[in-house]
Design an enzyme around this catalytic site. Sequence first.
Site, short mmCIF file in Angstrom:
data_model
loop_
_atom_site.label_atom_id
_atom_site.label_comp_id
_atom_site.label_asym_id
_atom_site.label_seq_id
_atom_site.Cartn_x
_atom_site.Cartn_y
_atom_site.Cartn_z
N ASP A 195 0.84 -1.20 0.00
CA ASP A 195 0.00 0.00 0.00
C ASP A 195 0.87 1.25 0.00
O ASP A 195 1.50 1.57 1.01
CB ASP A 195 -0.90 0.01 1.24
CG ASP A 195 -2.02 -1.02 1.13
OD1 ASP A 195 -2.66 -1.05 0.05
OD2 ASP A 195 -2.25 -1.76 2.09
N ASP B 140 -9.87 -5.43 -0.34
CA ASP B 140 -8.83 -4.87 0.53
C ASP B 140 -9.47 -4.05 1.64
O ASP B 140 -10.19 -3.10 1.37
CB ASP B 140 -7.93 -3.98 -0.34
CG ASP B 140 -6.72 -3.42 0.38
OD1 ASP B 140 -6.49 -3.76 1.55
OD2 ASP B 140 -6.00 -2.62 -0.27
ZN ZN Z 1 -4.21 -2.02 -0.47
#
Ligand code: ZN
Length: 209
Positions: free
Chosen positions: A26, A170
């Site tokens: 991320d 996610d």
């Molecule tokens: Zn992510």
Amino acid sequence: MLSADFLHLEEDVEMVNRYADLFHLDVMDGTFVPNISFGFPVIEAIAQKAKKPMDVHLMIVHPEKYIERFAQVGAQMISFHLEAARADGSDPAAILRAIRGLGVQAGLVINPDVPVEDLYPYLEEVDFLLIMSVFAGFGGQKFIEDTYGRIRTLKAEIDRRGLRIPIEVDGGVSPANAAELARCGAEILVAGSSVFKAEDRAAAIAAMR
Ligand code: ZN
């Protein structure tokens, strides 16, 4: 990997190599999302030890500026937010083509407040789709229940068109919701806290499998 222990990153990388299928990275810029996560030095370090593909989730403005660099450090999947492209005034389809042009799988992401129908114009241009089940920008948030219906709707449209596009989810994914997500049509589950904070990480991953 946002939930990994950065003081013992190698151990956590080996854990993923051993038990999971992908490294989900991320990347946050403090502009598209309020938070800042990590950048190239950390990803390059992970790449040295990663034996599973690296899936880079860009939560940044102007993702097109960085895709070549992420491809160079070894990303096999790169996704960016439809909202970021819209805010920048750039063409999401052009960015998807640029990612594919680098030999990388291209993904488009939406936050929970963006209708899944907004992805439909790009279904022919993507290799995968990422549905956020929390708002992008922070780890450890609670899973948003609407996600199930959103995945079902998206999966039905993908099937109706005869396409083969994996749906990734996610945010707040855990053994408690993995089975229902899979039933709705999700194929890639991104789990951070529910794995890294588990007493037995291998068991948490095995439970989701
Ligand atoms: Zn992510």
